[in-house]
Write an enzyme that holds these catalytic residues in place. Structure first.
Site, PDB file in Angstrom:
ATOM      1  CB  THR A  54      -0.943   0.004   1.225  1.00 46.61           C
ATOM      2  OG1 THR A  54      -1.761   1.174   1.186  1.00 46.61           O
ATOM      3  CG2 THR A  54      -0.186  -0.031   2.540  1.00 46.61           C
ATOM      4  CG  HIS A  87       4.956 -11.424  17.023  1.00 50.82           C
ATOM      5  ND1 HIS A  87       5.964 -12.274  16.597  1.00 50.82           N
ATOM      6  CD2 HIS A  87       5.475 -10.735  18.073  1.00 50.82           C
ATOM      7  CE1 HIS A  87       7.017 -12.111  17.369  1.00 50.82           C
ATOM      8  NE2 HIS A  87       6.754 -11.178  18.272  1.00 50.82           N
TER       9      HIS A  87
END
Length: 424
Positions: free
Chosen positions: A342, A395
């Site tokens: 993006t 994560h």
């Protein structure tokens, strides 16, 4: 007679909103004529006539939420078309029954269920599954009065079932219920100008997906900066020849796409997704490119980007961006990306933390190129074109050290564009 039905629109889309009718009762149509536009979570779809005839009825109005397979109108032959007009209590001309036909449907429902409170005008904007809407109609339940137990606020069938008993017991008290939303929603300050706007279906979906991504992923962001001197030099020297040969401009996105692919090959867990207690590591590179369209952000996908040249990537991104702004993207253009890029820099953003495009586990944010003083060595400073880049990652499967090294690899590939020919 032929029913106008909401078509199948992909396995993940079960309902849509009628954004516009292109016909009215009494209009003659041919096979393939566009009858209506349907706004869905991902794309807008045109509903076309499957047979020639005359529009006999429009069963749903603009703004109504409709389910896949639902009948929203009727097309008949010349004789059938005159039936609605003949059955009307007043001798209104055939060109005017559009509003009466739609309006007469709703009192008929209320009359058949006198024990139910009238549906609120805001019911169509409530987020609910098709099964929940059907059950609510059958039991005469106002969706605005139903409390959802879903974390995203979507009303499900079990919420309707749980609410049913309470509604039946409190029918006499249901009359003043439409005033409840006004009490719970604070009004604008008296004398101050304000405007209340209904969210589009796409904007509602974007909001839910972003919240869902933050609730389901252990999302972290790591940052670095790139010296864009080498890329700007390549573009300055090659831009005109590139344009003349390939009939497309040499932008930054092809460099970043190639750099991301090189880093994904080195750190494949960034090109994966979590499925239950398993990790699906994808060995292909379908890169999503976030594009700002009128109705919100969309992420069309460049398929097999690792097999494309710089020119092919630029052309593909240009075509997809054009479709996004013209609202002509298909479902296949939006599904199945493995990683997203993006670029907030086109709007002037200097630094940001992009949100994951679930179920992907990585997204790279580009930002504005800004001239800043940079230490070249212990004694020299130079003004260089610098860009901050950000990697948001999940994560749960990507360790911090791996994410940092991924971003460093992207940085190194961008600062040495020739390496993109080998690594990207």
């Amino acid at each position: 007679m032929n029913d106008i039905k909401v078509p199948e629109m992909g396995e993940s889309i079960v309902e849509g909103t009628i954004s516009k009718w292109h016909v009215k009762v009494g209009d003659s149509v041919n096979v393939g004529d566009v009858l209506a536009e349907l706004e869905t979570d991902k794309v807008n779809i045109e509903i076309s006539a499957e047979q020639a005839g005359v529009v006999g009825q429009l069963l749903r109005a603009e703004g109504d939420t409709v389910a896949v397979g639902e009948t929203i109108g009727v097309i008949g032959g010349e004789a059938a078309a005159s039936a609605p007009a003949a059955a009307a209590p007043s001798a209104a001309p055939a060109a005017e029954p559009v509003a009466p036909v739609v309006q007469e449907q709703k009192p008929a429902v209320a009359a058949s269920t006198p024990a139910a409170a009238p549906a609120s005008a805001d019911a169509a904007s409530i987020s609910a599954t098709p099964a929940a809407r059907k059950l609510a109609r059958e039991r005469g339940i106002d969706l605005t009065q139903v409390q959802s137990n879903d974390p995203l606020g979507r009303i499900r069938q079990e919420d309707i079932a749980a609410h049913g008993t309470a509604v039946s017991a409190a029918v006499p008290a249901a009359v003043p219920a439409p005033q409840a939303p006004a009490a719970s929603a604070p009004a604008a300050e008296p004398g101050k100008p304000a405007e209340r706007r209904k969210m589009s279906r796409r904007r509602i979906t974007i909001a839910k997906r972003l919240v869902e991504a933050q609730h389901t992923a252990a999302m972290l962001t790591t940052f670095n900066e790139v010296d864009m001197t080498a890329i700007l030099d390549v573009r300055k020297r090659r831009k005109q020849a590139f344009q003349e040969k390939h009939e497309v401009g040499l932008g930054f996105m092809s460099f970043f796409t190639k750099a991301v692919i090189g880093a994904l090959k080195a750190f494949p867990l960034l090109n994966a997704e979590i499925q239950g207690d398993e990790i699906l590591v994808k060995q292909y590179y379908d890169i999503g490119i976030a594009v700002s369209a009128k109705e919100g952000l969309v992420v069309p996908v460049v398929r097999d980007a690792d097999r494309l040249s710089f020119a092919q990537i630029e052309k593909e991104i240009g075509d997809l961006a054009g479709k996004a702004r013209a609202n002509t993207l298909g479902l296949n253009d939006l599904q199945g990306g493995t990683f997203t890029i993006t670029n907030g820099g086109v709007f002037g953003s200097l630094l940001s933390t992009p949100i994951l495009n679930a179920p992907q586990v990585g997204i790279l944010g580009m930002h504005k190129i800004q001239i800043r003083p940079v230490a070249i060595n212990a004694t020299e400073m130079e003004n260089r074109p610098m860009m901050y880049i950000a990697l948001s990652y999940d994560h749960r499967i990507v360790d911090g050290s791996e994410a940092v090294r991924f971003l460093v690899t992207v940085k190194e590939l961008l600062e040495d564009p020739e390496s993109l020919l080998l690594e990207g």
